[in-house]
Scaffold this motif. Structure first.
Motif, PDB file in Angstrom:
ATOM      1  N   TYR A  73       0.824  -1.204   0.000  1.00 56.13           N
ATOM      2  CA  TYR A  73       0.000   0.000   0.000  1.00 56.13           C
ATOM      3  C   TYR A  73       0.862   1.259   0.000  1.00 56.13           C
ATOM      4  CZ  TYR A  73      -3.172  -3.598   1.608  1.00 56.13           C
ATOM      5  OH  TYR A  73      -3.887  -4.744   1.714  1.00 56.13           O
TER       6      TYR A  73
ATOM      7  N   ARG B 263      -0.013   7.805   1.876  1.00 58.30           N
ATOM      8  CA  ARG B 263       0.400   6.441   1.538  1.00 58.30           C
ATOM      9  C   ARG B 263       1.586   6.012   2.401  1.00 58.30           C
ATOM     10  NH1 ARG B 263      -2.548   3.250  -1.060  1.00 58.30           N
ATOM     11  NH2 ARG B 263      -3.705   3.957  -2.862  1.00 58.30           N
TER      12      ARG B 263
ATOM     13  N   THR C  46      -4.732   4.007   2.947  1.00 56.39           N
ATOM     14  CA  THR C  46      -5.081   3.603   1.600  1.00 56.39           C
ATOM     15  C   THR C  46      -6.490   4.079   1.316  1.00 56.39           C
ATOM     16  OG1 THR C  46      -4.986   1.828  -0.010  1.00 56.39           O
ATOM     17  CG2 THR C  46      -5.970   1.310   2.099  1.00 56.39           C
ATOM     18  N   LEU C  47      -6.917   3.901   0.078  1.00 58.09           N
ATOM     19  CA  LEU C  47      -8.203   4.433  -0.330  1.00 58.09           C
ATOM     20  C   LEU C  47      -9.346   3.697   0.360  1.00 58.09           C
ATOM     21  CD1 LEU C  47      -9.491   6.391  -2.488  1.00 58.09           C
ATOM     22  CD2 LEU C  47      -9.800   4.348  -3.853  1.00 58.09           C
TER      23      LEU C  47
END
Lengths: 329, 395
Positions: free
Chosen positions: B145, B232, B237-238
Motif C-alpha cells: 500500500y 500512503r 489507503t483508499l
C-alpha cells in the motif's frame, strides 16, 4: 509431437528473443515468426514469414504451417518506429482483430497467448491499492496505448467466448524493465534529469524482461486459460527508484510535467504520454495471487531486483559523467 | 614566540577573572605596544583560526590530554556539560592560545549530543546517520500500500507525539479492547475541520497498543499533491471495499471514519452529533472478513477549529468539500491555523464481534444497517458520557 508456435511482432527485440527462447525449448517443434519488417538480430532456428497481420494473409500462414499455438505480442506501446498514432492504432487493433479472425477460422489452433499489460487498469487517485484480474479501470482510457490494449482485450474475450475449445491466456504484464528493454518507461529512467510530479510518490511495479519471456513460454507450453497479472514481488516508489538510480530529479507541478512531456515528444527526445504521466503520478499495483495459484508461475526477479538489474545496465553509459556532476565518489 | 603567546592570553574575552583591557596593571602601555606592531596584530588575526587549522601544535597537545577527562565523566553518570567549564579554564592556563580550543568544541558537541539523544548518544547518532543514508540511497522498504514503516515511526510519529502529549493532552481509555494481533476495524467519529483526529488516533494506537492503525482515506486525499504521498507513506489507503477487505484479511488494524466530510465539515453548532454513517460499506467489509468492529469515540477534536462558516462557491471552484471559516482562520492569517488546545479523550469501546455471522450475510442489507446503527449508537452514547465526564473544553 511437438508444438508449432506462431509469434507475432518478431521484429522487435522482445519478440525476437522470445521466439529464440521458445525455439530452444524441447517441447516446441517449430517456431514461426511473423512481422511486417524482418527482425534486426539473429533469429536462430526461428523461421521468419514476412506477413502483415493487418490483412487476411495471416490465415493462410496459420493453415499452411499447422500452427497450434499463437503468441500475440505485437501490440506496441509507442507510435515511435511505426509512424503516427494512426498507424499505431491500426497495427494494434486492426492487426489483433485480423489475427483473431484467422484463429477463429483455423482448425489447428489450440492455444492463444496474448501479451497484454497492466496499463489497462489505468492510474487514478480512485484506484484500489492492488488490482485483481476481475477489476477494470476506474475510468475508461481515452486514447493511446491503454485504449488500444483495452479494446484488444475486449476482442480477445469475444474470441474466447466464440471458440471455447481454444485455451486463451492473457498475460497482463507489469512495466517491463531490463537491460534490453526500450519502452517509454525505461526511456524515462534514462533521461539525465528525471522530471516528476510535485507532491506525488507513485508506487511502481516492475517485471524483469527475462521473467516476461519465461511467463510467455510457460503460458504457451502449459496452456492454462485465463487472465493473469504478472509482476515482480513488492513495490518501489518513484522516489526509491530515482534514488537507487543515483540520478537527480526535478519536481514540478503535474501540468508542467505534462507540458514538458508534450514538448519532449514533439522534439522526439522521449515519449511521455498522458497515460504515462498518470502512472507516474498515481502509480499502480496489481495482485499476483492468481499468477501463483492458477498459472503456477514464479518470477525470478522481485520488483526491486528487476530495477537493480536495469540500474546495473545503465551504470557504464551514464554513471561516469553523472558521478562527477553529482559529486559522490 | 613566547612573547606573542603571552600577549594572546590577555586580549581575548573571557580571561577567567584576570584584569582585562583598560585596567592597566597587567598590560603594556600603548607606547610599548606601538613599539611591537607585529606582536599587536598577531594575536587578533591568526589566533581564531588556530584551533580549526591543524597547524599549531598547542591545541594538538591539548587534545589527547583532554580525551580521557572527557571520556570518564561520559561513562559515569555525571553530565558532560558540567565538566566543560572547569576544563576550559585549565586549558586556558595550560596552553595559552586564543579562540576556542578543539577540546571545547568536542565537549560542547558531546554535551549537545548527550542533550539531544540521551545517554547512549553515540549509538543513536550512528543509527540516525544510517537512517539518513538509507533514505538518500532509496534503500528502504515499503509494503503493497506504500506504507513506509521506518519513516512513519521515526518521523511522522515523532513529530506528532509532542502535539498529542503537550498540546491536546491525549487521554486514552479502553486500550484492552484493541486486539494484540489479527485484523480489526476501528470505527471512529470524525470532527475538527481538518482530520487531525485521524492522526492522533494513529499515534495513540501506535504508542499505547503497539500496532499500526491503517487509515482508510477519501479519494480527495489521494488526489492532492503532498498529502497523497504522505498518506500512503504513513499507511493509509483508499476507502474502498477492495482495499478494506484486503487489509482486514491481511491481519491489519484498519481505521475508518464513516462520517467522512459530513463529519469533519459540520458546523460547530452541531458538535458531537454523529452524521450519517456512509452506506455501511465498512460493516459489510468486516462481516465478509469476520473481524471485530471496535467503536472509538473521540472527544476534544470538535473544538480545535470551530467551524462557523463556509464558502461554498470557492469550495466548488477548488474542488474541495468546504472552505472553513473559523473565528481565527482567515482573519489571523497563518496564526489562525494553530488549533485550539482542547483536552482530548479517546475511548475505545467493546469490540462488536462479526465472526458469528456467515460471510454471505454481508449481502443482507438489513443486517448491515442494523450493525451500522449499533456501532453508531455506541459511539454516540459514549460521546455523551465522555462529554458529561470531562471537566471543561480546555481542562
Amino acid at each position: 509431437m511437438g508444438r508449432v508456435v506462431l509469434v507475432t511482432g518478431i521484429s522487435r527485440d522482445i519478440g525476437r528473443r522470445f521466439a529464440r527462447a521458445a525455439a530452444s525449448d524441447p517441447s516446441i517443434e517449430r517456431v514461426i515468426g511473423v512481422d511486417v519488417v524482418p527482425p534486426r538480430g539473429d533469429i536462430g532456428d526461428v523461421s521468419f514469414v514476412r506477413a502483415d497481420i493487418r490483412n487476411p494473409v495471416i490465415a493462410k500462414v496459420l493453415a499452411k504451417e499447422d500452427v497450434d499455438t499463437v503468441v500475440h505480442m505485437s501490440v506496441i506501446a509507442t507510435p515511435g518506429s511505426a509512424g503516427g498514432r494512426g498507424t499505431m492504432k491500426e497495427l494494434n487493433v486492426i492487426g489483433s482483430m485480423q489475427l483473431l479472425a484467422a484463429c477463429q477460422k483455423s482448425t489447428t489452433v489450440e492455444r492463444l497467448v496474448v501479451k497484454s499489460t497492466t496499463t489497462v487498469y489505468g492510474s487514478s487517485p480512485r484506484d484500489p491499492a492492488m488490482f485483481t484480474e476481475d477489476m477494470g479501470p476506474k475510468r475508461l482510457p481515452a486514447s493511446g496505448y491503454a485504449k488500444d490494449v483495452y479494446e484488444i482485450e475486449g476482442y480477445v474475450r469475444g474470441f474466447a467466448r466464440r471458440r471455447p475449445d481454444v485455451a486463451v491466456t492473457m498475460i497482463r504484464a507489469a512495466n517491463v524493465v531490463g537491460p534490453h528493454v526500450d519502452s517509454p518507461l525505461t526511456n524515462y529512467f534514462r533521461l539525465p534529469v528525471i522530471p516528476r510530479a510535485l507532491g506525488f510518490d507513485p508506487r511502481l511495479q516492475f517485471l524483469h524482461e527475462d521473467d516476461l519471456l519465461r511467463v510467455l513460454r510457460h503460458a504457451a507450453i502449459t496452456g492454462i486459460p485465463g487472465t493473469f497479472n504478472v509482476a515482480g514481488d513488492g513495490m518501489l516508489t518513484l522516489t526509491q527508484a530515482v534514488r537507487r538510480l543515483g540520478k537527480p530529479s526535478v519536481s514540478m507541478p503535474r501540468f508542467a510535467v505534462g507540458r514538458l512531456g508534450a514538448t519532449m515528444r514533439q522534439a522526439r527526445l522521449s515519449d511521455f504520454s498522458p497515460e504515462q504521466l498518470g502512472f507516474l503520478t498515481y502509480g499502480r499495483g496489481v495482485d499476483t495471487t492468481r499468477m501463483r495459484d492458477v498459472l503456477g508461475f514464479e518470477p525470478r526477479f522481485t520488483t526491486a531486483e528487476a530495477f537493480a538489474d536495469f540500474c546495473r545496465e545503465m551504470a557504464p553509459t551514464t554513471e561516469a559523467p553523472e558521478r562527477v556532476a553529482a559529486g559522490h565518489g | 614566540m613566547a612573547e606573542e603567546a603571552r600577549d594572546a592570553v590577555v586580549i581575548p574575552i573571557g580571561t577567567g577573572g584576570r584584569p582585562g583591557r583598560g585596567t592597566g596593571s597587567a598590560r603594556p602601555s600603548s607606547a610599548a605596544r606601538n613599539l611591537a606592531p607585529a606582536a599587536k596584530r598577531s594575536p587578533r588575526r591568526p589566533a581564531p583560526r588556530k584551533p580549526a587549522a591543524p597547524g599549531p601544535d598547542a591545541p594538538r597537545a591539548v587534545e589527547p590530554a583532554e580525551q580521557p577527562v572527557a571520556e570518564q565523566p561520559a561513562t559515569e553518570q555525571t553530565a558532560a556539560g558540567r565538566t566543560a567549564t572547569p576544563r576550559a579554564e585549565r586549558i586556558a592556563e595550560a596552553a595559552p592560545t586564543t579562540g576556542i580550543p578543539v577540546g571545547d568544541w568536542l565537549s560542547a558537541f558531546q554535551g549537545a549530543a548527550h542533550e539531544v539523544f540521551g545517554a547512549d548518544w553515540e549509538r543513536r547518532l550512528a543509527e540516525l546517520m544510517a537512517f539518513a543514508r538509507r533514505r538518500l540511497e532509496g534503500d528502504f522498504e515499503i509494503d503493497d500500500y506504500g506504507f513506509d514503516r521506518e519513516l512513519t515511526e521515526r518521523f511522522f510519529m515523532a513529530a506528532l507525539r509532542p502535539v498529542a502529549e503537550k498540546w491536546f493532552r491525549l487521554e486514552v481509555r479502553g486500550l484492552d479492547n484493541i486486539p494484540a494481533e489479527g485484523g480489526a476495524l476501528v470505527v471512529s467519529n470524525h470532527s475538527g475541520t481538518v482530520p487531525v483526529d485521524g492522526l492522533m488516533t494513529m499515534l495513540a494506537v501506535h504508542d499505547h497498543a503497539g500496532r499500526f492503525l491503517r487509515p482508510l482515506g477519501a479519494d480527495l486525499v489521494f488526489k492532492m499533491p503532498v498529502v497523497s504521498s504522505l498518506a500512503r507513506k504513513s499507511g493509509a489507503t483508499l476507502a474502498c471495499v477492495e482495499d478494506a477487505e484486503r487489509m482486514l484479511s491481511g491481519g491489519d488494524l484498519v481505521g475508518v471514519w464513516p462520517e467522512g466530510f459530513k463529519g469533519i465539515g459540520k458546523p460547530f453548532s452541531e458538535r458531537y452529533k454523529l452524521q450519517r454513517f456512509g452506506r455501511g460499506g465498512f460493516v459489510s467489509a468486516a462481516l465478509r472478513t469476520g473481524v471485530p468492529i471496535i467503536p472509538l469515540s473521540v472527544v476534544g477534536a470538535e473544538e480545535i477549529y470551530p467551524l462557523v462558516g463556509n464558502v461554498p462557491s470557492l469550495a466548488r471552484l477548488l474542488g474541495v468539500p468546504y472552505i472553513p471559516i473559523t473565528p481565527f482562520f482567515p482573519w489571523l492569517g497563518p496564526l489562525g491555523l494553530v488549533p485550539l488546545p482542547s483536552k482530548w479523550i479517546l475511548e475505545f469501546g467493546e469490540p462488536i464481534r462479526t465472526d458469528a455471522y456467515d460471510a454471505t450475510e454481508a449481502e443482507d442489507p438489513m443486517l448491515v444497517f442494523n450493525v451500522t446503527d449499533q456501532v453508531r449508537e455506541t459511539i454516540q452514547h459514549t460521546l455523551f458520557d465522555l462529554l458529561r465526564d470531562r471537566e471543561g473544553v480546555f481542562g
